[in-house]
Design a protein around this motif. Structure first.
Motif, short mmCIF file in Angstrom:
data_model
loop_
_atom_site.label_atom_id
_atom_site.label_comp_id
_atom_site.label_asym_id
_atom_site.label_seq_id
_atom_site.Cartn_x
_atom_site.Cartn_y
_atom_site.Cartn_z
N MET A 83 0.83 -1.19 0.00
CA MET A 83 0.00 0.00 0.00
C MET A 83 0.87 1.25 0.00
O MET A 83 2.01 1.22 0.44
N GLU A 84 0.31 2.36 -0.50
CA GLU A 84 1.03 3.62 -0.45
C GLU A 84 1.18 4.09 0.98
O GLU A 84 0.43 3.68 1.86
N LYS A 85 2.16 4.93 1.23
CA LYS A 85 2.43 5.42 2.58
C LYS A 85 1.68 6.74 2.79
O LYS A 85 2.03 7.76 2.23
N GLN A 86 0.64 6.69 3.61
CA GLN A 86 -0.17 7.87 3.89
C GLN A 86 0.54 8.71 4.96
O GLN A 86 0.70 8.28 6.10
N ILE A 87 1.00 9.90 4.60
CA ILE A 87 1.68 10.77 5.56
C ILE A 87 0.67 11.54 6.38
O ILE A 87 0.69 11.55 7.60
N ASP A 88 -0.24 12.24 5.71
CA ASP A 88 -1.35 12.92 6.35
C ASP A 88 -2.46 13.03 5.31
O ASP A 88 -2.42 12.38 4.27
N LYS A 141 -3.10 15.38 3.32
CA LYS A 141 -2.75 16.15 2.13
C LYS A 141 -1.51 15.63 1.40
O LYS A 141 -1.23 16.09 0.31
N HIS A 142 -0.78 14.71 2.00
CA HIS A 142 0.44 14.22 1.39
C HIS A 142 0.48 12.70 1.40
O HIS A 142 -0.10 12.06 2.27
N ILE A 143 1.20 12.17 0.43
CA ILE A 143 1.35 10.73 0.31
C ILE A 143 2.74 10.43 -0.22
O ILE A 143 3.30 11.21 -1.00
N ALA A 144 3.33 9.32 0.22
CA ALA A 144 4.66 8.92 -0.23
C ALA A 144 4.54 7.70 -1.13
O ALA A 144 3.81 6.75 -0.81
N CYS A 145 5.22 7.72 -2.26
CA CYS A 145 5.19 6.59 -3.19
C CYS A 145 5.80 5.37 -2.52
O CYS A 145 6.87 5.44 -1.90
N LYS A 146 5.13 4.23 -2.63
CA LYS A 146 5.61 3.01 -1.98
C LYS A 146 6.81 2.41 -2.69
O LYS A 146 7.49 1.55 -2.14
N HIS A 147 7.12 2.89 -3.91
CA HIS A 147 8.24 2.35 -4.67
C HIS A 147 9.49 3.22 -4.57
O HIS A 147 10.60 2.69 -4.42
N CYS A 148 9.33 4.53 -4.66
CA CYS A 148 10.51 5.41 -4.67
C CYS A 148 10.53 6.42 -3.53
O CYS A 148 11.46 7.22 -3.43
N ASP A 149 9.49 6.39 -2.66
CA ASP A 149 9.42 7.25 -1.47
C ASP A 149 9.32 8.74 -1.78
O ASP A 149 9.61 9.58 -0.93
N LEU A 150 8.91 9.10 -2.98
CA LEU A 150 8.73 10.51 -3.32
C LEU A 150 7.50 11.04 -2.59
O LEU A 150 6.43 10.44 -2.64
N LEU A 151 7.65 12.18 -1.91
CA LEU A 151 6.54 12.80 -1.19
C LEU A 151 5.75 13.67 -2.15
O LEU A 151 6.30 14.55 -2.81
N ILE A 152 4.44 13.42 -2.22
CA ILE A 152 3.59 14.08 -3.21
C ILE A 152 2.36 14.66 -2.52
O ILE A 152 1.80 14.05 -1.61
N SER A 153 1.94 15.82 -2.96
CA SER A 153 0.71 16.43 -2.45
C SER A 153 -0.49 15.77 -3.11
O SER A 153 -0.53 15.62 -4.33
N LYS A 154 -1.46 15.37 -2.29
CA LYS A 154 -2.65 14.72 -2.81
C LYS A 154 -3.59 15.75 -3.42
O LYS A 154 -3.73 16.86 -2.92
N THR A 155 -4.22 15.36 -4.51
CA THR A 155 -5.21 16.20 -5.16
C THR A 155 -6.51 15.42 -5.29
O THR A 155 -6.51 14.18 -5.34
#
Length: 207
Positions: free
Chosen positions: A1-6, A8-22
């Motif tokens: 599963m993807e890594k739910q930070i909060d 508004k943000h999520i971390a890719c489960k493959h490369c750990d890139l922190l991304i803003s959720k839309t």
């Protein structure tokens, strides 16, 4: 599963890139801009549709387990094997751990996952936000990892290729139901949006 930070943000489960959720529309998917893997999506299927698929899979689960997967004829003797009888034979031959593992991954885990998801879908479809919804969703997550219908089917097909040289093999109704069960189960997992379900739990907590 993807890594739910909060929220508004999520971390890719493959490369750990922190991304803003839309916010997404139904049917849309969010992909990682770095590695291209899917991050999250919004399903087009409603909980009531998933409930119908789960009930269909539960119905298929019964004949897939009790009806013969195949019949093998050797020197005039025909023997039929169902999933349950195969587990029983493996157990009697002394491989108790293997037999129990097959029973868990091919019968018990899929059944529990489908029952839990069907119950959760029923609760959400009829706005029954009960305290049991949270443990149901946790059960779906755990049992999904233990359900291995595809692995068993591949193993069965490998064994089937070897049996063809030993005698006359006739495929049974159980195999047809098992393949249909695997396809419906795969469809359920492809349209099941866990985040939408868990958001219902959050709403219930706020209330």
């Amino acid at each position: 599963m993807e890594k739910q930070i909060d929220n508004k943000h999520i971390a890719c489960k493959h490369c750990d890139l922190l991304i803003s959720k839309t916010a997404l529309l139904p049917g849309q998917k969010a992909h990682c801009p770095r590695c291209g893997s899917r991050l999250y999506f919004v399903s087009r299927s409603s909980p009531s549709a998933i409930l119908a698929l789960c009930l269909t899979a539960l119905i298929l689960l019964v004949p897939a387990n009790i009806y013969p997967l195949l019949s093998l004829t050797m020197v005039g003797i025909t023997d039929s094997v169902s999933l349950i009888s195969a587990v029983e034979k493996v157990y009697q031959e002394g491989d108790q751990f293997i037999a129990l593992l097959i029973l868990l991954c091919v019968t018990l885990a899929p059944a529990l996952m489908l029952l839990a998801l069907a119950s959760a879908s029923f609760c959400i479809s009829f706005n029954l936000l009960t305290p049991i919804l949270k443990p149901l969703l946790k059960a779906v997550d755990v049992m999904t990892h233990w359900s291995m219908l595809e692995v068993y089917l591949v193993s069965f097909l490998v064994a089937l290729v070897k049996l063809v040289d030993l005698g006359d093999v006739h495929l049974g109704l159980g195999l047809v139901c098992f393949i249909a069960l695997m396809l419906v189960n795969s469809m359920i997992l492809s349209v099941y949006d866990a985040e939408t379900y868990w958001n219902k739990v959050k709403v219930d907590v706020i209330r």
